[in-house]
Write a protein that holds these residues in place. Structure first.
Motif, mmCIF file in Angstrom:
data_model
loop_
_atom_site.group_PDB
_atom_site.id
_atom_site.type_symbol
_atom_site.label_atom_id
_atom_site.label_comp_id
_atom_site.label_asym_id
_atom_site.label_seq_id
_atom_site.Cartn_x
_atom_site.Cartn_y
_atom_site.Cartn_z
ATOM 1 N N SER A 115 44.456 5.553 6.098
ATOM 2 C CA SER A 115 45.489 4.990 6.500
ATOM 3 C C SER A 115 45.739 3.497 5.892
ATOM 4 O O SER A 115 45.082 2.682 5.070
ATOM 5 C CB SER A 115 44.796 4.397 8.038
ATOM 6 O OG SER A 115 45.764 3.447 8.588
ATOM 7 N N MET A 116 47.124 3.329 5.655
ATOM 8 C CA MET A 116 47.405 1.820 5.133
ATOM 9 C C MET A 116 47.752 0.957 6.202
ATOM 10 O O MET A 116 48.182 -0.386 5.942
ATOM 11 C CB MET A 116 49.008 2.287 4.567
ATOM 12 C CG MET A 116 49.016 3.090 3.312
ATOM 13 S SD MET A 116 47.558 2.637 2.093
ATOM 14 C CE MET A 116 48.361 1.256 1.399
ATOM 15 N N LYS A 117 47.303 1.307 7.382
ATOM 16 C CA LYS A 117 47.764 0.419 8.449
ATOM 17 C C LYS A 117 46.429 0.540 9.706
ATOM 18 O O LYS A 117 46.504 1.542 10.313
ATOM 19 C CB LYS A 117 49.187 0.787 9.320
ATOM 20 C CG LYS A 117 49.176 -0.047 10.590
ATOM 21 C CD LYS A 117 50.364 0.348 11.374
ATOM 22 C CE LYS A 117 50.812 -0.503 12.547
ATOM 23 N NZ LYS A 117 51.798 0.034 13.361
ATOM 24 N N LEU A 118 45.621 -0.559 9.632
ATOM 25 C CA LEU A 118 44.289 -0.292 10.397
ATOM 26 C C LEU A 118 44.528 -0.623 11.888
ATOM 27 O O LEU A 118 45.340 -1.663 12.127
ATOM 28 C CB LEU A 118 43.287 -1.198 9.991
ATOM 29 C CG LEU A 118 42.218 -1.237 10.565
ATOM 30 C CD1 LEU A 118 41.228 0.213 10.443
ATOM 31 C CD2 LEU A 118 41.105 -2.384 9.883
ATOM 32 N N ASP A 170 34.473 7.617 15.580
ATOM 33 C CA ASP A 170 34.538 6.271 14.996
ATOM 34 C C ASP A 170 35.027 6.105 13.468
ATOM 35 O O ASP A 170 35.977 5.228 12.984
ATOM 36 C CB ASP A 170 32.999 5.801 15.211
ATOM 37 C CG ASP A 170 32.545 5.358 16.617
ATOM 38 O OD1 ASP A 170 33.365 5.434 17.362
ATOM 39 O OD2 ASP A 170 31.307 5.262 16.480
ATOM 40 N N TYR A 171 34.459 7.048 12.769
ATOM 41 C CA TYR A 171 34.738 7.174 11.301
ATOM 42 C C TYR A 171 36.375 7.365 11.087
ATOM 43 O O TYR A 171 37.139 6.938 10.414
ATOM 44 C CB TYR A 171 33.971 8.021 10.640
ATOM 45 C CG TYR A 171 34.278 7.940 9.027
ATOM 46 C CD1 TYR A 171 34.082 6.821 8.210
ATOM 47 C CD2 TYR A 171 35.014 8.952 8.535
ATOM 48 C CE1 TYR A 171 34.398 6.851 6.913
ATOM 49 C CE2 TYR A 171 35.321 9.050 7.043
ATOM 50 C CZ TYR A 171 35.230 7.870 6.260
ATOM 51 O OH TYR A 171 35.301 7.770 5.046
ATOM 52 N N ALA A 172 36.874 8.325 11.784
ATOM 53 C CA ALA A 172 38.199 8.807 11.607
ATOM 54 C C ALA A 172 39.200 7.582 11.915
ATOM 55 O O ALA A 172 40.090 7.349 11.270
ATOM 56 C CB ALA A 172 38.473 9.809 12.716
ATOM 57 N N HIS A 173 38.989 6.868 13.087
ATOM 58 C CA HIS A 173 39.773 5.806 13.334
ATOM 59 C C HIS A 173 39.487 4.461 12.361
ATOM 60 O O HIS A 173 40.521 3.970 12.236
ATOM 61 C CB HIS A 173 39.524 5.226 14.821
ATOM 62 C CG HIS A 173 40.292 6.180 15.845
ATOM 63 N ND1 HIS A 173 41.451 5.996 16.100
ATOM 64 C CD2 HIS A 173 39.767 7.212 16.775
ATOM 65 C CE1 HIS A 173 41.599 6.990 17.050
ATOM 66 N NE2 HIS A 173 40.881 7.599 17.535
ATOM 67 N N ALA A 174 38.230 4.328 11.948
ATOM 68 C CA ALA A 174 38.035 3.233 11.049
ATOM 69 C C ALA A 174 38.572 3.458 9.722
ATOM 70 O O ALA A 174 39.173 2.447 9.141
ATOM 71 C CB ALA A 174 36.541 3.004 11.062
ATOM 72 N N GLN A 179 46.638 7.559 11.367
ATOM 73 C CA GLN A 179 46.402 8.997 10.840
ATOM 74 C C GLN A 179 45.098 9.608 11.533
ATOM 75 O O GLN A 179 44.867 10.828 11.520
ATOM 76 C CB GLN A 179 46.325 9.270 9.313
ATOM 77 C CG GLN A 179 47.542 8.496 8.904
ATOM 78 C CD GLN A 179 48.742 9.436 8.970
ATOM 79 O OE1 GLN A 179 48.796 10.649 9.090
ATOM 80 N NE2 GLN A 179 49.938 8.624 9.263
ATOM 81 N N ALA A 180 44.482 8.876 12.302
ATOM 82 C CA ALA A 180 43.156 9.439 12.843
ATOM 83 C C ALA A 180 43.288 10.552 13.990
ATOM 84 O O ALA A 180 42.605 11.464 13.926
ATOM 85 C CB ALA A 180 42.225 8.250 13.711
#
Length: 267
Positions: A115-118, A170-174, A179-180
């Motif tokens: 992701s370029m956008k957290l 957790d890791y996918a979203h972080a 794109q998580a």
């Protein structure tokens, strides 16, 4: 001493009966009585929960010299390769690098960019992941006493680990932010729901005592025998935590893949 197994009503009653030294038919008959009313009518008993009441009602007076049984635990998860458990179950900090690498490779193969956008959720779950890495009880490996809680968690107020483990989310979203969800859907398709059965001795410093295990199994059995009371839930299960120590392969009893309609033994 037989193993203590809470995989069904029959195994729960048989396991409790064997350890407390009574006949399973007699125990089931006693549990068929309205013990909940007995508990609710005893103000002294209500100082503790119903699980404690049941364990105290059936536990022998002196259990200090009784041999502790091997207790079966059920580790629910969702993984890309169930054969990995032939090497045991690893705690979080040992398995996390592999989880990250596998998710990154899956994302790369499916054209999902970091992701370029957290997102706010990504920030929060990234913070939680950091906390888990430094907190021994969160290290696991974790498991359920009650097999049904692993495969039907909605009935026991448990997280559905076979649908999606928390650390994967957790890791996918972080790492993948907006794109998580796409990555998690891809992981869902590529992975299989799995339950790993292993044994461990009770009364460890970080795990339920034998008295607590007995009370939980009795609570589960009572709830199944008395569906009209609608008490099947959180207190009909208890959990194991390795507190950062792996489950070695010699303690693994089996690995079961859970398709939608049937179960296939792979070990």
């Amino acid at each position: 001493m037989a193993d203590f197994i809470c995989k069904s009503l029959d195994t729960a009653i048989s396991s409790v009966s064997d350890w407390i030294g009574t006949d399973s038919t007699d125990l089931k008959l006693i549990l068929s009585n309205n013990l909940l009313a007995e508990y609710e009518n005893d103000s002294a008993a209500q100082e503790h929960d119903f699980c404690f009441f049941l364990s105290r009602r059936f536990m022998p007076d002196d259990v200090s010299d009784k041999t502790l049984p091997r207790v079966h635990w059920f580790h629910g998860t969702r993984c890309l390769d169930p054969s990995c458990f032939r090497c045991g179950i690893l705690p979080l900090n040992e398995i996390l690098p592999s989880i990250k690498a596998n998710l990154d490779l899956l994302a790369q193969k499916n054209g999902i960019p970091p992701s370029m956008k957290l997102t706010a959720r990504g920030q929060h779950l990234g913070w939680l992941m950091s906390i888990k890495q430094h907190n021994l009880p969160d290290q696991g490996p974790c498991a359920m006493l009650n097999y049904e809680a692993a495969v039907r968690p909605e009935l026991f107020a448990c997280h559905n680990y076979t649908k999606m483990p928390e650390i994967i989310e957790d890791y996918a979203h972080a790492a993948y932010g907006d794109q998580a969800e796409l990555l998690l859907k891809t992981y869902m398709v590529s992975s299989v729901p799995t339950v790993v059965e292993f044994w461990a001795y009770p009364n460890g410093p970080h795990n339920p005592s034998m008295e607590s295990i007995i009370g939980t199994a009795l609570m589960y059995a009572y709830a199944i025998i008395h569906p009209e009371d609608d008490i099947l839930g959180l207190y009909c299960n208890t959990c194991y935590s390795g507190n950062g120590k792996r489950i070695p392969p010699e303690q693994i009893l089996g690995v079961t893949i859970l398709p939608q309609k049937s179960e296939v033994e792979v070990l």
